[in-house]
Motif scaffolding. Sequence first.
Motif, PDB file in Angstrom:
ATOM      1  N   ALA A 145       0.863  -1.180   0.000  1.00  0.00           N
ATOM      2  CA  ALA A 145       0.000   0.000   0.000  1.00  0.00           C
ATOM      3  C   ALA A 145       0.895   1.223   0.000  1.00  0.00           C
ATOM      4  N   THR A 146       0.454   2.273  -0.665  1.00  0.00           N
ATOM      5  CA  THR A 146       1.279   3.480  -0.738  1.00  0.00           C
ATOM      6  C   THR A 146       0.439   4.732  -0.574  1.00  0.00           C
ATOM      7  N   ASP A 201      -4.892   4.574   4.876  1.00  0.00           N
ATOM      8  CA  ASP A 201      -5.138   3.633   5.968  1.00  0.00           C
ATOM      9  C   ASP A 201      -6.033   2.483   5.519  1.00  0.00           C
ATOM     10  N   CYS A 203      -6.089   1.263   2.437  1.00  0.00           N
ATOM     11  CA  CYS A 203      -5.194   0.408   1.643  1.00  0.00           C
ATOM     12  C   CYS A 203      -4.344  -0.470   2.556  1.00  0.00           C
ATOM     13  N   GLN A 204      -3.815   0.140   3.600  1.00  0.00           N
ATOM     14  CA  GLN A 204      -2.972  -0.590   4.543  1.00  0.00           C
ATOM     15  C   GLN A 204      -3.767  -1.673   5.257  1.00  0.00           C
ATOM     16  N   ASP A 205      -5.021  -1.372   5.596  1.00  0.00           N
ATOM     17  CA  ASP A 205      -5.869  -2.366   6.265  1.00  0.00           C
ATOM     18  C   ASP A 205      -6.153  -3.550   5.353  1.00  0.00           C
ATOM     19  N   LYS A 208      -3.151  -5.784   5.308  1.00  0.00           N
ATOM     20  CA  LYS A 208      -3.073  -6.577   6.533  1.00  0.00           C
ATOM     21  C   LYS A 208      -4.119  -7.690   6.536  1.00  0.00           C
ATOM     22  N   ASN A 226       6.031  -2.954   2.160  1.00  0.00           N
ATOM     23  CA  ASN A 226       5.777  -1.838   3.057  1.00  0.00           C
ATOM     24  C   ASN A 226       6.705  -1.943   4.258  1.00  0.00           C
ATOM     25  N   ASN A 263       3.796   6.913   8.940  1.00  0.00           N
ATOM     26  CA  ASN A 263       3.675   5.499   9.278  1.00  0.00           C
ATOM     27  C   ASN A 263       4.721   5.046  10.296  1.00  0.00           C
ATOM     28  N   ILE A 320      -1.632   9.842   7.077  1.00  0.00           N
ATOM     29  CA  ILE A 320      -1.789   8.534   7.698  1.00  0.00           C
ATOM     30  C   ILE A 320      -2.226   8.741   9.146  1.00  0.00           C
ATOM     31  N   SER A 324       1.665   1.921  11.360  1.00  0.00           N
ATOM     32  CA  SER A 324       1.980   0.505  11.554  1.00  0.00           C
ATOM     33  C   SER A 324       3.228   0.282  12.392  1.00  0.00           C
TER      34      SER A 324
END
Length: 482
Positions: A145-146, A201, A203-205, A208, A226, A263, A320, A324
Amino acid sequence: MDYISTRDAQANPAKFTDILLSGLAPDGGLYLPAFYPTITPQLLDDWRALLDADGYAALAAEVVGLFVDDIPPAQIAEITARAYRTPVFSTDEIVPVTTLTDSLHIAHLSEGPTAAFKDIAMQLLGELFEFELGRRGEELNILGATSGDTGSSAEYAMRGRENIRVFMLTPAGRMTAFQQAQMFGLDDPNIFNIALDGVFDDCQDVVKEVSADAAFKAKYRIGAVNSINWARLLAQTVYYISTYLRVTESNDQRVSFAVPTGNFGDICAGHVAKQMGLPIDKLIVATNENDVLHEFFSGGNYRPRSAAETQATSSPSMDISRASNFERFIFDVTGRDAALTADLFAVKTKQGGFSADELGNSEALRAIREDYGFYSGTSTHADRVATIKNVHAEHGYLLDPHTADGMYVARSLAGQVETPIVVLETALPVKFSETIEEALGAAPPVPERFAHVMEAGRHVIDLPNDAATVKDYISAAIEGTK
């Protein structure tokens, strides 16, 4: 060197090359070395001479070698030599330093192929991945994710490499035109750009959630680039060391670092370097309007915000609200209490967050400030614009908006920090021309290597904010049915 998960109370050991390819731990935690190697004064002297004589790649080999015992030292040296060279980077120094005043410096982290600090770690990851996959005869499908720079840095580092595909999630409409052009302009068969309907966030979720599906992750060999991948932070510790060596003349001098962060990855590498014994005084967290981290370091409350509460700003790579890598830092602060760390990040952050008083030590916030050396500050769009304008007028130096956040906070804390401050650069100004034009009335110069970026076509697919849909797309792409 063994590695353990921040959430594994049993401290089950893993080797570097295993966590390199897996990224996130099976229990949802993040990997850290079982202990931090020690940097002695003699070692610093040796590294100072090595950097002067043989350059950044040689230093990187020495630092990486402290953390990696399942790749032979000679091959580590070959890997770092391929990662840190010209013309991949535009200067032989790789990370040069500019001195603005005796007490203020800038470390240039944007000399790589995408003009962002992420290149320094990604170029090493690309070489490590290719080496280990070749050794094992395996393939890897990278899911990342970016918020702006990680994606392009990863794709440029992995494009054309055998046995590697990259699936990169971006927040639709949240990156600058230049950032989008860099990523979406790539037409390599192993690169897949996905614009997700959400913020970073989200995208990051999704990353995960997909990574937490053990069966899917194993079937499709899902890995991560990441900063949840420890190798990213390992690569970043090197430039703290090289910068320290370049701005000091002896090992009895201490230096502080101001780091633009969202992050908590870049500054977490500084924390690791400090824990190793690098003579770092303060680590200064610089945030933009999305100031969740500043709220914690200044007041002791960590309260992640929702996607709706995350502001779109002129330093978008820092937009962000759930950091993380903060879990790695808190794991250390709690005395590496995995059960407590799991409760804080797997439970309490979902319930609204936690306070420093819940870290198992009533003096935790004092220790974070005094023992770990963390300070923080925040800036606004107006602060960024004014800082870009002032620094350009006073020093003839052009900052990008993120580095301006770091510079603004560094200057605001200069009276409280007694040691010289190094501001870590985030990217080149060309990536954020709209803000530069607002500050200076003219567009930033375009380096020759980026002259035709905006002319490329666009290769990207739009998907909803849904992990199941993303998994379907990944499986279809891998199986050739997309």
